[in-house]
Design an enzyme around this catalytic site. Sequence first.
Site, PDB file in Angstrom:
ATOM      1  N   LYS A 134       0.839  -1.210   0.000  1.00  0.00           N
ATOM      2  CA  LYS A 134       0.000   0.000   0.000  1.00  0.00           C
ATOM      3  C   LYS A 134       0.871   1.256   0.000  1.00  0.00           C
ATOM      4  CE  LYS A 134      -3.543   2.262   2.717  1.00  0.00           C
ATOM      5  NZ  LYS A 134      -3.969   2.322   4.102  1.00  0.00           N
ATOM      6  N   ASP A 152      -7.537   1.845   0.251  1.00  0.00           N
ATOM      7  CA  ASP A 152      -7.645   2.136   1.680  1.00  0.00           C
ATOM      8  C   ASP A 152      -9.095   1.895   2.089  1.00  0.00           C
ATOM      9  OD1 ASP A 152      -9.150   4.256   0.809  1.00  0.00           O
ATOM     10  OD2 ASP A 152      -8.137   5.746   2.053  1.00  0.00           O
TER      11      ASP A 152
END
Length: 223
Positions: A134, A152
């Site tokens: 991420k 997210d």
Amino acid sequence: MPRSYLKEPHKRVAPKRERIRPIIDLLAAEHQDAAIALRFRTPLELLVSVMLSAQTTDVNVNRVTSKLFEKYRRPEDYLAVPQEELEREIFATGFYHQKARALQGTMRTLIEEFDGVVPRTLAELTRLPGVGRKTANVVAAELGNPQGIVVDTHVRRLSQRLALTRQDDPAKIERDLTRLVPRPDWGRFPHLLIWQGRRVCLARRPRCEDCVLASDLCPSSRV
Ligand code: SF4
């Protein structure tokens, strides 16, 4: 596992391949200011900010880094202090022990393997200690080289409500989105969903009455 929104879609809408272009265009018109909220001036500051942003708010990170970046300008600066000193300076972002250790490990690898320069590919970025997929995705996208789509909590929720995925797992959601979203839009797409999620499609009560996707683009629309 966080709450899933997969059961919310119920209205009949066109297939996602037909909806994705108008969804992107409408959200882009709606959120022309959609961009990363972290403040940074260099690729190194970007990397540090994103690493510090785990489990805290961007506002909190910006508050900490406004002072931090005055003192730490090069990778060497992060290694010139004891870990405890760095921990005190990033304390307010939480998980300061792990974050300080990851920052120092990352700076060491940057110096030893990358001549002190932040790399731009996911494969290289994820070799840095404490840099997961991420974080690497966010950094690569902000450096103009998106190689995936950041997932997210907002991207996950909106992708599920918009029925762009049937998955709960972020890695599988990312796979679905990269198959669906045109590659030139990979960088801005998460920002569009994040801002829509913060402003309109709220987790507890989505404001469908104010949503540009409400008419026939969102199967979860309540209007
Ligand atoms: S706010 Fe928009 S995107 Fe969210 S559920 Fe309602 S219509 Fe769908």
